[in-house]
Scaffold this active site. Structure first.
Site, PDB file in Angstrom:
ATOM      1  N   CYS A   2     -24.282 -73.233  89.661  1.00 44.71           N
ATOM      2  CA  CYS A   2     -24.932 -73.341  91.039  1.00 44.71           C
ATOM      3  C   CYS A   2     -24.138 -72.838  92.217  1.00 44.71           C
ATOM      4  CB  CYS A   2     -25.478 -74.703  91.308  1.00 44.71           C
ATOM      5  SG  CYS A   2     -26.498 -75.588  90.149  1.00 44.71           S
ATOM      6  N   ARG A  27     -23.174 -67.555  89.771  1.00 44.17           N
ATOM      7  CA  ARG A  27     -22.971 -69.162  89.753  1.00 44.17           C
ATOM      8  C   ARG A  27     -24.160 -69.771  88.866  1.00 44.17           C
ATOM      9  NH1 ARG A  27     -18.526 -71.232  92.138  1.00 44.17           N
ATOM     10  NH2 ARG A  27     -19.537 -73.387  92.039  1.00 44.17           N
ATOM     11  N   TRP A  75     -28.242 -73.024  88.095  1.00 35.71           N
ATOM     12  CA  TRP A  75     -28.048 -72.868  86.697  1.00 35.71           C
ATOM     13  C   TRP A  75     -28.343 -74.383  86.502  1.00 35.71           C
ATOM     14  CZ3 TRP A  75     -24.823 -75.309  82.779  1.00 35.71           C
ATOM     15  CH2 TRP A  75     -24.809 -74.548  81.685  1.00 35.71           C
ATOM     16  N   ASN A 101     -24.424 -78.646  94.344  1.00 35.16           N
ATOM     17  CA  ASN A 101     -23.924 -78.119  93.396  1.00 35.16           C
ATOM     18  C   ASN A 101     -23.102 -79.077  92.457  1.00 35.16           C
ATOM     19  OD1 ASN A 101     -22.247 -76.295  91.468  1.00 35.16           O
ATOM     20  ND2 ASN A 101     -20.690 -76.075  93.075  1.00 35.16           N
ATOM     21  N   GLY A 102     -23.335 -79.279  91.366  1.00 39.93           N
ATOM     22  CA  GLY A 102     -22.487 -80.294  90.674  1.00 39.93           C
ATOM     23  C   GLY A 102     -23.390 -81.222  89.881  1.00 39.93           C
ATOM     24  N   GLU A 481     -10.227 -63.898  71.386  1.00 40.07           N
ATOM     25  CA  GLU A 481     -11.160 -63.250  72.564  1.00 40.07           C
ATOM     26  C   GLU A 481     -12.101 -62.266  72.312  1.00 40.07           C
ATOM     27  OE1 GLU A 481     -11.835 -62.728  76.841  1.00 40.07           O
ATOM     28  OE2 GLU A 481     -11.363 -64.547  75.423  1.00 40.07           O
ATOM     29  N   LYS A 485     -15.951 -62.238  73.470  1.00 41.70           N
ATOM     30  CA  LYS A 485     -16.426 -61.235  74.297  1.00 41.70           C
ATOM     31  C   LYS A 485     -17.670 -60.533  73.598  1.00 41.70           C
ATOM     32  CE  LYS A 485     -14.443 -61.253  77.883  1.00 41.70           C
ATOM     33  NZ  LYS A 485     -14.599 -62.601  77.623  1.00 41.70           N
ATOM     34  N   GLU A 488     -20.772 -63.571  73.582  1.00 42.97           N
ATOM     35  CA  GLU A 488     -21.191 -63.900  74.824  1.00 42.97           C
ATOM     36  C   GLU A 488     -22.168 -63.003  75.604  1.00 42.97           C
ATOM     37  OE1 GLU A 488     -18.208 -65.247  77.674  1.00 42.97           O
ATOM     38  OE2 GLU A 488     -17.026 -63.393  77.228  1.00 42.97           O
ATOM     39  N   HIS A 504     -10.097 -69.274  51.953  1.00 46.78           N
ATOM     40  CA  HIS A 504     -10.398 -70.920  52.213  1.00 46.78           C
ATOM     41  C   HIS A 504     -12.097 -71.141  52.344  1.00 46.78           C
ATOM     42  CE1 HIS A 504      -6.493 -72.302  51.058  1.00 46.78           C
ATOM     43  NE2 HIS A 504      -6.142 -71.242  51.985  1.00 46.78           N
ATOM     44  N   LYS A 603     -20.656 -68.870  85.397  1.00 47.68           N
ATOM     45  CA  LYS A 603     -19.357 -68.087  85.703  1.00 47.68           C
ATOM     46  C   LYS A 603     -18.295 -69.160  85.777  1.00 47.68           C
ATOM     47  CE  LYS A 603     -16.118 -64.961  86.367  1.00 47.68           C
ATOM     48  NZ  LYS A 603     -15.463 -64.296  85.618  1.00 47.68           N
TER      49      LYS A 603
END
Length: 608
Positions: A2, A27, A75, A101-102, A481, A485, A488, A504, A603
């Site tokens: 947010c 955000r 968000w 926000n939170g 990584e 990438k 996502e 395995h 983000k």
């Protein structure tokens, strides 16, 4: 999660609020809303969807008259993305309005109490509790009311608050969620992050935990939780607003990938003094460095992946045992933090909730904490004993690229510094490592400029259902990584495995046509990796190899090879990750995905 903004001044608030939210949409972007005092009442407009929906509803804010207001881009954490759940939120008689926000951890307990007092809730959010709690305690003094709820609410929050009967004031408060205040010509602003105010001012104040700010159009006053006035010093933001714009690129992610050579240079050069490494902000004497017996690297997501690389680099060069922990697990596993332990917290935003909690746990147990962060003045930067900044500049795309690359550089420098001080490498060896580091920016640029080959290959795998990345040692860290990438931003299922684990169980997932990306940059592991490649190829896999320029032998086992320039084995992640970033980007573009704002992601993850 947010983004919040607020404005009070001489200009129309609506367009300013929307402009600020446009800089914070990274955000959160599932809904947005603004509330503006029009001279007699507080009017509110909010909507589900991207900010452009709200902009169209309000004609760019022009249909909402008034010179003070607050806004929010969301968000979702509590309640689905709906118009009702979107912020801002009112109290029962629409005389108090809040953006948040939170996350309010005790909101269920507070909600039950308020419901027993006759309060009715129309949304599923935790934020509506704050609006009604403010109403419950309000007796005419906004500051007293705000400080009262600060003692009742548990969790993280940055709040922007307006009171109808105090229309010439805007209130903001912070606990564990980022908040800044900007002083501009003709008014004052609040925001979750600097880009939202850069168009109007470079002079900002970073609000600390449990601080309140009261804004008027021509003044701002700061208070602590006891409503005692405090003094704060402004910070001048040096980077330009153009750094937060796309700059002619199609996407922020593309722009930020191409900014990596400069970001790496900017992070590297200030710490190189000829053939020496000086990290002044480390704040450790040589004696203290020699006294370190163990290092914990704690992070989330891509930052965690840099830590996996750093483990190999620290242990290989400095011979210090390193544990790499996911921040979300660190404090819950009761880690053994003995004397001589250094904890390194890595975070792009410096506000990552799990990483911040891990930092506080480490400090509570008496450990020295070093923060590696990108955002100056962020919570981790302020609370760590020392902070090492990665000078990547603002990163807008949700999927990190340049921040990841600069975190690697910071960790390389630390490992070399520790190795030299502890006598594991001599002056001549250090000078060679430094020369290798200085080659990285131009080598990265070369890889970026050869994107056509990767783009062409990516077009073949737009319809892929499963992709597997394999590697050994540092190559495993690179694979982690590369896999992240891809999944996502393209939403293709992808996994990374230490190549030795294939037999395995994982190899059972390989079938005809499955793409396997094999990373081979560690010369002493070439033969082992080629054996793993043969294993999957015989089961029908199509193999993409990323390897060093001199490893032509790999062409016998791979179907497609991407070569990277030769560099020191410890630094190859900085090069091998570039084609993997580009591969993920072009696959996602080919599928028509929103690479800057992938679904379900934000983000800066400022809640646990």
């Amino acid at each position: 999660m947010c983004g919040i903004v607020g404005y009070i001044g001489e200009n129309q608030a609506g367009p300013i609020l929307l402009d600020g939210l446009s800089k914070l949409e990274y955000r959160g972007y599932d809904s947005a809303g603004i509330a503006v005092y029009d001279g007699s009442e507080i009017k509110m407009t909010k909507s589900t969807g991207r900010l452009k929906v709200l902009e169209e509803l309000t004609h760019g804010g022009e249909t909402m008259p008034g010179t003070s207001g607050i806004g929010h881009t969301r968000w979702a954490t509590h309640g689905a993305p709906t118009d009702t759940n979107a912020h801002p939120h009112f109290n029962k008689d629409r005389s108090i309005v809040v953006v948040h926000n939170g996350i309010i951890e005790n909101y269920i307990k507070l909600k039950k109490k308020l419901q027993s007092k006759g309060y009715e809730f129309i949304s599923d959010t935790d934020t509506e509790v704050v609006a009604h709690l403010l109403d419950y305690y309000y007796k005419g003094d906004p500051l007293e009311t705000v400080t009262k709820i600060m003692n009742r609410v548990e969790g993280s929050y940055a709040l922007g608050i307006m009171f109808l009967d105090h229309p010439d004031e805007l209130y903001a408060v912070r606990k564990d969620s980022p908040l800044i205040v900007g002083h501009a010509e003709g008014g004052n602003l609040i925001a979750s992050d600097v880009p939202a105010v850069l168009k109007y001012t470079r002079r900002v104040y970073f609000i600390e935990n449990e601080e309140v700010v009261v804004l008027k159009k021509d003044s701002m006053t700061f208070y602590n939780i006891d409503a005692e006035e405090i003094e704060k010093e402004p910070v001048t933001i040096e980077w330009d607003i153009s750094a937060a714009e796309k700059g002619g690129y199609e996407h922020f992610m593309q722009k930020e990938m191409y900014e990596q050579p400069k970001a790496v240079t900017d992070t590297l050069n200030p710490r190189l003094k000829g053939s020496r490494i000086e990290i002044e902000e480390l704040g450790m004497t040589d004696e203290e460095i020699r006294a370190v017996r163990k290092i914990f690297i704690v992070a989330c997501g891509s930052a965690y992946h840099t830590g996996v690389t750093a483990k190999y680099v620290f242990e290989g060069l400095a011979r210090i045992p390193v544990e790499v922990d996911l921040a979300s697990e660190f404090r819950y596993r009761d880690p053994i933090l003995e004397e001589g332990t250094l904890v390194i917290i890595v975070s792009q935003s410096g506000e990552t909730a799990d990483s911040l909690a891990a930092l506080r746990e480490a400090k509570a147990r008496g450990c020295r904490v070093l923060g590696i962060v990108n955002v100056v003045g962020s919570s981790i930067a302020r609370e760590a004993d020392n902070v090492m900044y990665t000078w990547a500049g603002p990163e807008i795309a949700v999927a990190t690229t340049k921040a990841y690359s600069t975190q690697l550089i910071a960790e390389y420098l630390l490992a070399l510094k520790f190795a030299h001080v502890r006598g594991m490498i001599n002056d001549e060896e250090l000078a060679v490592y430094i020369r290798d580091l200085q080659l990285l920016p131009q080598q990265i640029e070369m890889l970026l400029n050869n994107k056509e080959k990767i783009q062409k290959f990516a077009n073949r795998y737009i319809a892929a259902k499963d992709v597997f990345f394999i590697g050994r040692g540092i190559d495993y860290a690179i694979s982690l990584e590369g896999s992240l990438k891809l999944k996502e931003i393209s939403y293709i299922h992808s996994e990374a495995y230490a190549a030795g684990e294939l037999k395995h169980g994982t190899i059972s997932l390989i079938e005809e046509g499955t793409l396997v990306a094999a990373v081979l940059t560690q010369e002493d592991l070439y033969k082992k990796m080629i054996s793993n490649m043969v294993e999957v190829k015989t089961r029908g896999a199509f193999i993409l190899a990323v390897t060093n320029a001199d490893n032509v032998e790999v062409e016998k086992s791979a179907d497609y090879v991407i070569y990277i320039p030769k560099n020191n084995k410890y630094f190859t992640n900085s090069l091998a990750v570039i084609p993997l970033q580009l591969f993920g980007y072009y696959v996602a573009i080919g599928k028509g995905c929103d690479v800057d704002k992938p679904r379900n992601l934000a983000k800066s993850v400022t809640v646990e």
